[in-house]
Design an enzyme around this catalytic site. Structure first.
Site, PDB file in Angstrom:
ATOM      1  N   HIS A   1       0.847  -1.202   0.000  1.00  0.00           N
ATOM      2  CA  HIS A   1       0.000   0.000   0.000  1.00  0.00           C
ATOM      3  C   HIS A   1       0.874   1.239   0.000  1.00  0.00           C
ATOM      4  CE1 HIS A   1       1.206  -0.436   4.188  1.00  0.00           C
ATOM      5  NE2 HIS A   1       0.916   0.845   4.360  1.00  0.00           N
TER       6      HIS A   1
ATOM      7  N   ASP B   1       0.927   5.186   1.887  1.00  0.00           N
ATOM      8  CA  ASP B   1       0.320   5.890   3.018  1.00  0.00           C
ATOM      9  C   ASP B   1      -0.391   7.135   2.484  1.00  0.00           C
ATOM     10  OD1 ASP B   1       1.390   3.983   4.649  1.00  0.00           O
ATOM     11  OD2 ASP B   1       2.967   5.261   5.487  1.00  0.00           O
TER      12      ASP B   1
ATOM     13  N   HIS C   1       4.793   0.034  -0.065  1.00  0.00           N
ATOM     14  CA  HIS C   1       5.570  -0.771   0.877  1.00  0.00           C
ATOM     15  C   HIS C   1       4.681  -1.840   1.486  1.00  0.00           C
ATOM     16  CE1 HIS C   1       3.856   2.683   3.003  1.00  0.00           C
ATOM     17  NE2 HIS C   1       3.893   1.983   4.141  1.00  0.00           N
TER      18      HIS C   1
ATOM     19  N   ARG D   1       8.081  -8.976  15.234  1.00  0.00           N
ATOM     20  CA  ARG D   1       8.440  -7.623  14.784  1.00  0.00           C
ATOM     21  C   ARG D   1       7.476  -6.642  15.439  1.00  0.00           C
ATOM     22  NH1 ARG D   1      10.656  -4.399  10.399  1.00  0.00           N
ATOM     23  NH2 ARG D   1       9.183  -2.749   9.932  1.00  0.00           N
TER      24      ARG D   1
HETATM   25  C1  GA4 Z   1      -2.489   2.784   5.443  1.00  0.00           C
HETATM   26  C2  GA4 Z   1      -1.612   3.695   6.309  1.00  0.00           C
HETATM   27  C3  GA4 Z   1      -2.035   3.695   7.797  1.00  0.00           C
HETATM   28  O1  GA4 Z   1      -1.612   2.485   8.431  1.00  0.00           O
HETATM   29  C4  GA4 Z   1      -3.568   3.848   7.943  1.00  0.00           C
HETATM   30  C5  GA4 Z   1      -4.200   2.650   7.258  1.00  0.00           C
HETATM   31  C6  GA4 Z   1      -5.724   2.518   7.337  1.00  0.00           C
HETATM   32  C7  GA4 Z   1      -6.144   1.576   8.469  1.00  0.00           C
HETATM   33  O2  GA4 Z   1      -5.432   0.632   8.782  1.00  0.00           O
HETATM   34  O3  GA4 Z   1      -7.242   1.800   8.999  1.00  0.00           O
HETATM   35  C8  GA4 Z   1      -6.196   2.054   5.938  1.00  0.00           C
HETATM   36  C9  GA4 Z   1      -4.933   2.184   5.006  1.00  0.00           C
HETATM   37  C10 GA4 Z   1      -3.965   3.019   5.807  1.00  0.00           C
HETATM   38  C11 GA4 Z   1      -5.265   2.834   3.653  1.00  0.00           C
HETATM   39  C12 GA4 Z   1      -6.636   2.443   3.039  1.00  0.00           C
HETATM   40  C13 GA4 Z   1      -7.690   2.126   4.110  1.00  0.00           C
HETATM   41  C14 GA4 Z   1      -7.343   2.876   5.384  1.00  0.00           C
HETATM   42  C15 GA4 Z   1      -6.777   0.655   5.825  1.00  0.00           C
HETATM   43  C16 GA4 Z   1      -7.511   0.710   4.535  1.00  0.00           C
HETATM   44  C17 GA4 Z   1      -7.844  -0.337   3.835  1.00  0.00           C
HETATM   45  C18 GA4 Z   1      -3.947   4.040   9.404  1.00  0.00           C
HETATM   46  C19 GA4 Z   1      -4.054   4.933   7.054  1.00  0.00           C
HETATM   47  O4  GA4 Z   1      -4.235   6.111   7.335  1.00  0.00           O
HETATM   48  O5  GA4 Z   1      -4.329   4.428   5.794  1.00  0.00           O
END
Ligand code: GA4
Length: 332
Positions: A207, A209, A264, A274
């Site tokens: 994904h 960020d 990443h 981890r």
């Molecule tokens: C990816 C980056 C961060 O960990 C996060 C994630 C969020 C979550 O885990 O709730 C998201 C993911 C992240 C992107 C798309 C959506 C939202 C899970 C998901 C499938 C906290 C964020 O801000 O976006």
């Protein structure tokens, strides 16, 4: 080393697996000493080439990281029924396997927290029954340090981009309403599966960020991988004394695609737990995200339409982890 939990084999499905040891370590991850005079130029280069870099000489006391890591281990070592009292992640709270609301899963358990002191205080009582104050202060002190470090680094980046307004990025993170998020992750080892099949479990699928910048710190267990410009994947050698910075989608947009938000993922380690802690520096919900006018060359077209962080977040929570979330906001 503390082994936090030992999974049974039938618990692995439906988590995706990955053929072990077929991703080389990256020999040239940019390492930036932020006390050096040329660091701003180095940072810009790293954001353009990798969207990822390691920061050394950061001045963050090791005891701050150790304290929080100890709190995280204490929490993740609790019985599941106890941890679940801090969940479900809606989106904040304790989560196990499920990532986000749309069916993504991984070999992971985590605590996802809003970064404001009030919300950390509120959450602490369900995370730590015996010493909520200790958990609360470890998280708050760490987040305060991360915000400071993130601001220092994005100010150097603004300088490297030759922007007049040095605080053009940092003011978004310093905003009282900044929608920054904090995450503690635990990836239990997957030794049984590894021994049986030569495969490892995907801890956190690939994904980007969504925010501006993320700062990741982990213990010395391998697992983090990044995708390079040519689409190949490389492993990042762990370094518990340093911080890894990840360029987010919003910074890619603000730089009109000069910087890349790096894809990443994390592969669960077969031997070691981890534990990672990540600060996601984001703007306020009402903030408008668009390419910076001051950066645009004459005649340069904006690659993205303007959107608010609220709009982007809403669309992100409707997406799957691996989706190209910026696709919806790209001009055609
Ligand atoms: C990816 C980056 C961060 O960990 C996060 C994630 C969020 C979550 O885990 O709730 C998201 C993911 C992240 C992107 C798309 C959506 C939202 C899970 C998901 C499938 C906290 C964020 O801000 O976006």
């Amino acid at each position: 080393m503390v082994v936090l939990s030992k999974p049974a084999l039938d618990q692995f499905s439906p988590i995706k697996t990955y053929k072990s040891n077929n991703t080389p370590f990256c020999p040239n991850i940019p390492v930036i000493d932020i006390t050096k005079a040329d660091s701003s130029a180095q940072l810009v280069k790293a954001c353009q080439e990798f969207g990822f870099f390691k920061v050394v000489n950061h001045d963050v006391p090791m005891e701050l990281m150790n304290k929080l890591e100890a709190e995280a281990i204490k929490f993740f070592s609790l019985p599941l029924s106890e941890k679940e009292k801090a969940g479900p992640p809606d989106p904040f709270g304790y989560g196990n396997r499920r990532i986000g609301p749309n069916g993504d899963v991984g070999w992971i358990e985590y605590l996802l927290l809003r970064s404001s002191p009030e919300s950390i205080l509120q959450r602490s009582s369900s995370v730590s029954k015996d010493n909520p104050e200790s958990f609360c202060s470890a998280v708050n002190n760490y987040i305060t340090m991360m915000r400071k470090l993130a601001c220092g680094v994005v100010e150097l980046i603004a300088e490297g981009l030759k922007l007049q307004e040095r605080n053009v990025f940092s003011k978004l993170l310093m905003d009282e309403e900044s929608d920054s998020v904090f995450r503690l992750n635990h990836y239990p080892p997957c030794s049984d599966l590894q021994a049986l099949s030569g495969r490892n479990l995907i801890g956190f699928g690939e994904h980007t960020d969504p925010q501006i910048i993320s700062i990741l710190r982990s213990n010395n267990a391998t697992g983090l991988q990044i995708s390079l410009k040519d689409g190949s994947w490389v492993s990042v050698p762990p370094d518990q004394n340093s911080f890894f910075f990840i360029v987010g989608d919003s910074l890619q947009v603000m730089t009109n695609g000069r910087f890349r938000s790096v894809r990443h993922r994390v592969i669960a380690n077969s031997m070691k737990s981890r534990v990672s802690m990540i600060y996601f520096g984001g703007p306020s919900l009402s903030e408008k995200i668009a390419p910076l006018e001051s950066l645009m060359k004459e005649g340069e077209e904006s690659l993205y339409r303007e959107f608010t962080w609220f709009e982007y977040k809403k669309s992100a929570y409707m997406s799957r982890l691996a989706d190209n979330r910026l696709g919806n906001f790209q001009k055609t």
